[in-house]
Design a protein around this motif. Structure first.
Motif, PDB file in Angstrom:
ATOM      1  N   GLN A  34       0.830  -1.204   0.000  1.00  0.00           N
ATOM      2  CA  GLN A  34       0.000   0.000   0.000  1.00  0.00           C
ATOM      3  C   GLN A  34       0.868   1.260   0.000  1.00  0.00           C
ATOM      4  O   GLN A  34       0.552   2.243  -0.651  1.00  0.00           O
ATOM      5  CB  GLN A  34      -0.944   0.002   1.213  1.00  0.00           C
ATOM      6  N   TRP A  35       1.998   1.208   0.703  1.00  0.00           N
ATOM      7  CA  TRP A  35       2.930   2.338   0.717  1.00  0.00           C
ATOM      8  C   TRP A  35       3.396   2.644  -0.702  1.00  0.00           C
ATOM      9  O   TRP A  35       3.471   3.800  -1.111  1.00  0.00           O
ATOM     10  CB  TRP A  35       4.118   2.018   1.635  1.00  0.00           C
ATOM     11  N   CYS A  40       3.602   5.898  -5.505  1.00  0.00           N
ATOM     12  CA  CYS A  40       3.735   5.780  -6.966  1.00  0.00           C
ATOM     13  C   CYS A  40       2.342   5.648  -7.583  1.00  0.00           C
ATOM     14  O   CYS A  40       2.036   4.661  -8.258  1.00  0.00           O
ATOM     15  CB  CYS A  40       4.583   4.566  -7.326  1.00  0.00           C
ATOM     16  N   PRO A  41       1.466   6.641  -7.353  1.00  0.00           N
ATOM     17  CA  PRO A  41       0.065   6.491  -7.752  1.00  0.00           C
ATOM     18  C   PRO A  41      -0.171   6.378  -9.254  1.00  0.00           C
ATOM     19  O   PRO A  41      -1.182   5.815  -9.677  1.00  0.00           O
ATOM     20  CB  PRO A  41      -0.607   7.737  -7.185  1.00  0.00           C
ATOM     21  N   ASP A  42       0.731   6.890 -10.060  1.00  0.00           N
ATOM     22  CA  ASP A  42       0.523   6.887 -11.509  1.00  0.00           C
ATOM     23  C   ASP A  42       1.161   5.693 -12.210  1.00  0.00           C
ATOM     24  O   ASP A  42       1.135   5.620 -13.437  1.00  0.00           O
ATOM     25  CB  ASP A  42       1.067   8.190 -12.114  1.00  0.00           C
ATOM     26  N   LEU A  43       1.734   4.775 -11.451  1.00  0.00           N
ATOM     27  CA  LEU A  43       2.438   3.642 -12.048  1.00  0.00           C
ATOM     28  C   LEU A  43       1.628   2.358 -11.916  1.00  0.00           C
ATOM     29  O   LEU A  43       0.926   2.153 -10.923  1.00  0.00           O
ATOM     30  CB  LEU A  43       3.807   3.444 -11.380  1.00  0.00           C
ATOM     31  N   ASN A  44       1.734   1.502 -12.916  1.00  0.00           N
ATOM     32  CA  ASN A  44       1.131   0.177 -12.884  1.00  0.00           C
ATOM     33  C   ASN A  44       2.151  -0.764 -12.244  1.00  0.00           C
ATOM     34  O   ASN A  44       2.994  -1.339 -12.927  1.00  0.00           O
ATOM     35  CB  ASN A  44       0.771  -0.266 -14.311  1.00  0.00           C
ATOM     36  N   LEU A  45       2.095  -0.882 -10.926  1.00  0.00           N
ATOM     37  CA  LEU A  45       3.122  -1.603 -10.179  1.00  0.00           C
ATOM     38  C   LEU A  45       2.995  -3.118 -10.304  1.00  0.00           C
ATOM     39  O   LEU A  45       1.892  -3.657 -10.337  1.00  0.00           O
ATOM     40  CB  LEU A  45       3.061  -1.210  -8.700  1.00  0.00           C
ATOM     41  N   GLU A  46       4.140  -3.765 -10.352  1.00  0.00           N
ATOM     42  CA  GLU A  46       4.223  -5.225 -10.375  1.00  0.00           C
ATOM     43  C   GLU A  46       5.159  -5.647  -9.252  1.00  0.00           C
ATOM     44  O   GLU A  46       6.208  -5.036  -9.058  1.00  0.00           O
ATOM     45  CB  GLU A  46       4.777  -5.695 -11.717  1.00  0.00           C
ATOM     46  N   PHE A  60      10.866  -7.439  -5.287  1.00  0.00           N
ATOM     47  CA  PHE A  60      11.224  -6.341  -6.189  1.00  0.00           C
ATOM     48  C   PHE A  60       9.966  -5.743  -6.805  1.00  0.00           C
ATOM     49  O   PHE A  60       9.067  -6.456  -7.235  1.00  0.00           O
ATOM     50  CB  PHE A  60      12.184  -6.838  -7.269  1.00  0.00           C
ATOM     51  N   VAL A  61       9.929  -4.404  -6.854  1.00  0.00           N
ATOM     52  CA  VAL A  61       8.780  -3.668  -7.376  1.00  0.00           C
ATOM     53  C   VAL A  61       9.198  -3.022  -8.692  1.00  0.00           C
ATOM     54  O   VAL A  61      10.253  -2.388  -8.777  1.00  0.00           O
ATOM     55  CB  VAL A  61       8.318  -2.586  -6.372  1.00  0.00           C
ATOM     56  N   SER A  62       8.372  -3.215  -9.724  1.00  0.00           N
ATOM     57  CA  SER A  62       8.693  -2.640 -11.028  1.00  0.00           C
ATOM     58  C   SER A  62       7.440  -2.097 -11.694  1.00  0.00           C
ATOM     59  O   SER A  62       6.319  -2.338 -11.253  1.00  0.00           O
ATOM     60  CB  SER A  62       9.348  -3.696 -11.925  1.00  0.00           C
ATOM     61  N   CYS A  63       7.659  -1.366 -12.765  1.00  0.00           N
ATOM     62  CA  CYS A  63       6.590  -0.854 -13.612  1.00  0.00           C
ATOM     63  C   CYS A  63       7.066  -0.989 -15.050  1.00  0.00           C
ATOM     64  O   CYS A  63       8.112  -0.426 -15.411  1.00  0.00           O
ATOM     65  CB  CYS A  63       6.294   0.603 -13.276  1.00  0.00           C
ATOM     66  N   VAL A  68      11.448  -0.058  -9.666  1.00  0.00           N
ATOM     67  CA  VAL A  68      10.981   1.110  -8.927  1.00  0.00           C
ATOM     68  C   VAL A  68      11.553   1.089  -7.508  1.00  0.00           C
ATOM     69  O   VAL A  68      11.911   2.117  -6.957  1.00  0.00           O
ATOM     70  CB  VAL A  68       9.437   1.138  -8.884  1.00  0.00           C
ATOM     71  N   GLY A  69      11.625  -0.105  -6.915  1.00  0.00           N
ATOM     72  CA  GLY A  69      12.100  -0.232  -5.547  1.00  0.00           C
ATOM     73  C   GLY A  69      11.990  -1.664  -5.077  1.00  0.00           C
ATOM     74  O   GLY A  69      11.887  -2.593  -5.885  1.00  0.00           O
TER      75      GLY A  69
END
Length: 78
Positions: A34-35, A40-46, A60-63, A68-69
């Motif tokens: 959720q953080w 990163c509200p405008d990103l389609n996070l994976e 791992f977080v990506s778009c 991303v982080g």
């Protein structure tokens, strides 16, 4: 009980003051994700799911294939 520490690639938690890291540390994986959605509200996070890296399990977080982080799972038992 594990803690989940969020870190953006552009602002790694490893280099932040402890009080900032505390604001990016959560009790559940859901809160940690959720953080990222809030920061990163405008990103389609994976999310990759947790993988054991050299030291700690990391999600791992990506778009669109670009990092991303990450969310690091830390347990006091480790």
């Amino acid at each position: 009980m594990p803690k989940y520490i969020c870190s953006l690639n552009s602002k790694s938690a490893w280099y932040l003051p402890p009080e900032e890291v505390a604001q990016q540390t959560f009790s559940t994986e859901k809160e940690a994700k959720q953080w990222f959605y809030q920061n990163c509200p405008d990103l389609n996070l994976e999310f990759s799911g947790f993988h054991l890296t050299i030291h700690l399990p990391t999600n791992f977080v990506s778009c669109n294939g670009k990092g991303v982080g990450q969310i690091i799972e830390y347990s006091s038992k480790q």
